[in-house]
Design an enzyme around this catalytic site. Structure first.
Site, PDB file in Angstrom:
ATOM      1  N   ARG A 196     -16.168  -2.312  -3.304  1.00 18.40           N
ATOM      2  CA  ARG A 196     -15.345  -1.155  -3.687  1.00 18.40           C
ATOM      3  C   ARG A 196     -16.196   0.101  -3.878  1.00 18.40           C
ATOM      4  O   ARG A 196     -15.936   0.914  -4.753  1.00 18.40           O
ATOM      5  CB  ARG A 196     -14.543  -1.479  -4.952  1.00 18.40           C
ATOM      6  CG  ARG A 196     -13.516  -2.572  -4.745  1.00 18.40           C
ATOM      7  CD  ARG A 196     -12.659  -2.812  -5.970  1.00 18.40           C
ATOM      8  NE  ARG A 196     -11.593  -3.754  -5.661  1.00 18.40           N
ATOM      9  CZ  ARG A 196     -11.721  -5.087  -5.661  1.00 18.40           C
ATOM     10  NH1 ARG A 196     -12.889  -5.608  -5.976  1.00 18.40           N
ATOM     11  NH2 ARG A 196     -10.717  -5.864  -5.368  1.00 18.40           N
ATOM     12  N   TYR A 215       0.852  -1.188   0.000  1.00 22.20           N
ATOM     13  CA  TYR A 215       0.000   0.000   0.000  1.00 22.20           C
ATOM     14  C   TYR A 215       0.888   1.239   0.000  1.00 22.20           C
ATOM     15  O   TYR A 215       1.620   1.497   0.944  1.00 22.20           O
ATOM     16  CB  TYR A 215      -0.934   0.020   1.206  1.00 22.20           C
ATOM     17  CG  TYR A 215      -1.928  -1.121   1.255  1.00 22.20           C
ATOM     18  CD1 TYR A 215      -2.167  -1.914   0.137  1.00 22.20           C
ATOM     19  CD2 TYR A 215      -2.623  -1.411   2.415  1.00 22.20           C
ATOM     20  CE1 TYR A 215      -3.071  -2.958   0.186  1.00 22.20           C
ATOM     21  CE2 TYR A 215      -3.541  -2.455   2.480  1.00 22.20           C
ATOM     22  CZ  TYR A 215      -3.747  -3.228   1.367  1.00 22.20           C
ATOM     23  OH  TYR A 215      -4.653  -4.277   1.418  1.00 22.20           O
ATOM     24  N   PHE A 248     -19.374   0.282  -4.782  1.00 19.05           N
ATOM     25  CA  PHE A 248     -20.508   0.191  -5.703  1.00 19.05           C
ATOM     26  C   PHE A 248     -21.815  -0.085  -4.972  1.00 19.05           C
ATOM     27  O   PHE A 248     -22.883   0.412  -5.373  1.00 19.05           O
ATOM     28  CB  PHE A 248     -20.248  -0.913  -6.741  1.00 19.05           C
ATOM     29  CG  PHE A 248     -21.135  -0.825  -7.954  1.00 19.05           C
ATOM     30  CD1 PHE A 248     -20.818   0.030  -8.999  1.00 19.05           C
ATOM     31  CD2 PHE A 248     -22.286  -1.593  -8.061  1.00 19.05           C
ATOM     32  CE1 PHE A 248     -21.633   0.124 -10.118  1.00 19.05           C
ATOM     33  CE2 PHE A 248     -23.103  -1.513  -9.171  1.00 19.05           C
ATOM     34  CZ  PHE A 248     -22.779  -0.647 -10.213  1.00 19.05           C
ATOM     35  N   PRO A 301     -16.169  -5.196   1.495  1.00 20.19           N
ATOM     36  CA  PRO A 301     -17.521  -5.653   1.789  1.00 20.19           C
ATOM     37  C   PRO A 301     -18.594  -4.750   1.180  1.00 20.19           C
ATOM     38  O   PRO A 301     -19.773  -5.131   1.144  1.00 20.19           O
ATOM     39  CB  PRO A 301     -17.579  -5.623   3.322  1.00 20.19           C
ATOM     40  CG  PRO A 301     -16.601  -4.552   3.694  1.00 20.19           C
ATOM     41  CD  PRO A 301     -15.487  -4.673   2.702  1.00 20.19           C
ATOM     42  N   HIS A 359      -0.080 -12.232   1.584  1.00 19.17           N
ATOM     43  CA  HIS A 359      -1.006 -11.436   0.772  1.00 19.17           C
ATOM     44  C   HIS A 359      -1.631 -12.263  -0.344  1.00 19.17           C
ATOM     45  O   HIS A 359      -2.830 -12.132  -0.626  1.00 19.17           O
ATOM     46  CB  HIS A 359      -0.263 -10.230   0.194  1.00 19.17           C
ATOM     47  CG  HIS A 359      -1.130  -9.046  -0.027  1.00 19.17           C
ATOM     48  ND1 HIS A 359      -0.663  -7.759   0.029  1.00 19.17           N
ATOM     49  CD2 HIS A 359      -2.453  -8.924  -0.305  1.00 19.17           C
ATOM     50  CE1 HIS A 359      -1.645  -6.907  -0.202  1.00 19.17           C
ATOM     51  NE2 HIS A 359      -2.731  -7.594  -0.419  1.00 19.17           N
TER      52      HIS A 359
END
Length: 320
Positions: free
Chosen positions: A209, A57, A211, A206, A126
């Site tokens: 993203r 990140y 939407f 959850p 990851h």
């Protein structure tokens, strides 16, 4: 304060965590350190105790920002980070998978320096590295736990067989995988495996993203937004998927909450061993997400959500 939940082997956290990818620039400009401090402090004050980051990140800067932000309350929170990629030290570009034991040890030492901590609470692989047996990965993390550098072992986006094999070497506390109303691939085999072995689930994205909140209308997304190139967000797929979101919006209005809150409440109602980690850059959205933990859904509510949002009607894959 929000209720707590326990992930595998006694890892107790608030029932909603915070995904920290967005603070380092994933969904718009990077937050300043002061903004990140305020956001994570607000999360802690609301009862969030699981903060999730990763070396990739930023890259790298995400761990630094989280470490500085949680420093005033470090002993009262769980910080998770991840290894599993080979990142160019000069520019952070991703050079592919790398879960070789020697690389894991290097990454953990570097992550500890960036976080400014003497141990990592929850260390995830990851992504599974096809070139390195998961037994070797689990064994390396087991050694790091014995050395006091790590407390719990996690995996991310791993399949049932890999989870079983790793768990036999070093117990896996949590699996982090995408899970939401429109992403439910873990339900047939992976989720039952977790419950058989006593492993918790930490769903990322959850809210799909963003939407599933209803805020991302088809055709309105900035083409510079990396989500614009994901199959579910494009063209006719986005139109079809937004029709499902409209049905969710109607149910949420009747319930007296937002669509995002209803989507989060649905995930939370899938089991007491589930701790979602929605990400956000905004304190007001953070407060909205945390408020979802208090929403009670009846069996009739859950059935209505399933009817309004049948996962088989979702159009487009998760990734290009």
């Amino acid at each position: 304060m929000m209720d707590k939940r326990t992930l595998g082997q006694g890892l107790e956290v608030g029932k909603l965590g915070l995904g920290c990818m967005s603070i380092s620039g994933a969904y718009g400009p990077r937050l300043s350190q002061e903004e990140a401090n305020a956001l994570l402090r607000a999360a802690f004050d609301l009862g969030v105790t699981l903060f999730d980051t990763a070396e990739i990140y930023g890259p790298f800067i995400g761990e630094e920002m989280v470490g500085q932000a949680v420093a005033p309350f470090r002993d009262r929170v769980v910080v998770a980070t991840k290894f599993g990629f080979r990142l160019d030290p000069a520019d952070g570009s991703n050079q592919g998978f790398d879960s070789r034991p020697e690389h894991i040890r290097e990454v953990v030492d570097a992550s500890l320096r960036r976080l400014g901590m003497d141990h990592i609470d929850l260390l995830y692989q990851h992504r599974v590295d096809p070139e390195v047996p998961v037994e070797d990965v689990a064994g390396t993390v087991k050694d790091l736990i014995a050395a006091g550098k790590v407390r719990w072992f996690g995996m991310s986006e791993a399949g049932a067989d890999d989870i079983r094999r790793a768990h036999a070497v070093q117990p896996v506390a949590a699996l982090q995988s995408e899970y939401s109303l429109w992403t439910r691939y873990i339900e047939p085999e992976i989720l039952p495996t977790l419950r058989e072995l006593g492993i918790g689930l930490v769903p990322y994205s959850p809210l799909g993203r963003g939407f599933l909140t209803g805020d991302l209308r088809p055709g309105a997304m900035d083409l510079k937004d990396w989500r614009a190139n994901m199959p579910r967000f494009k063209d006719q797929a986005a139109e079809a998927n937004y029709r499902l979101v409209q049905a969710l919006l109607a149910l949420a209005e009747a319930k007296g909450c937002t669509a995002g809150q209803l989507a989060l409440a649905w995930v939370l109602h899938q089991g007491e061993d589930i701790v979602p980690i929605p990400g956000t850059r905004r304190i007001e959205r953070l407060a909205e997400n945390v408020a979802a933990t208090a929403i009670a859904l009846t069996p009739a509510d859950l059935a209505a959500i399933e009817r309004a949002f049948p996962v088989e009607h979702v159009v487009g894959g998760r990734y290009a």
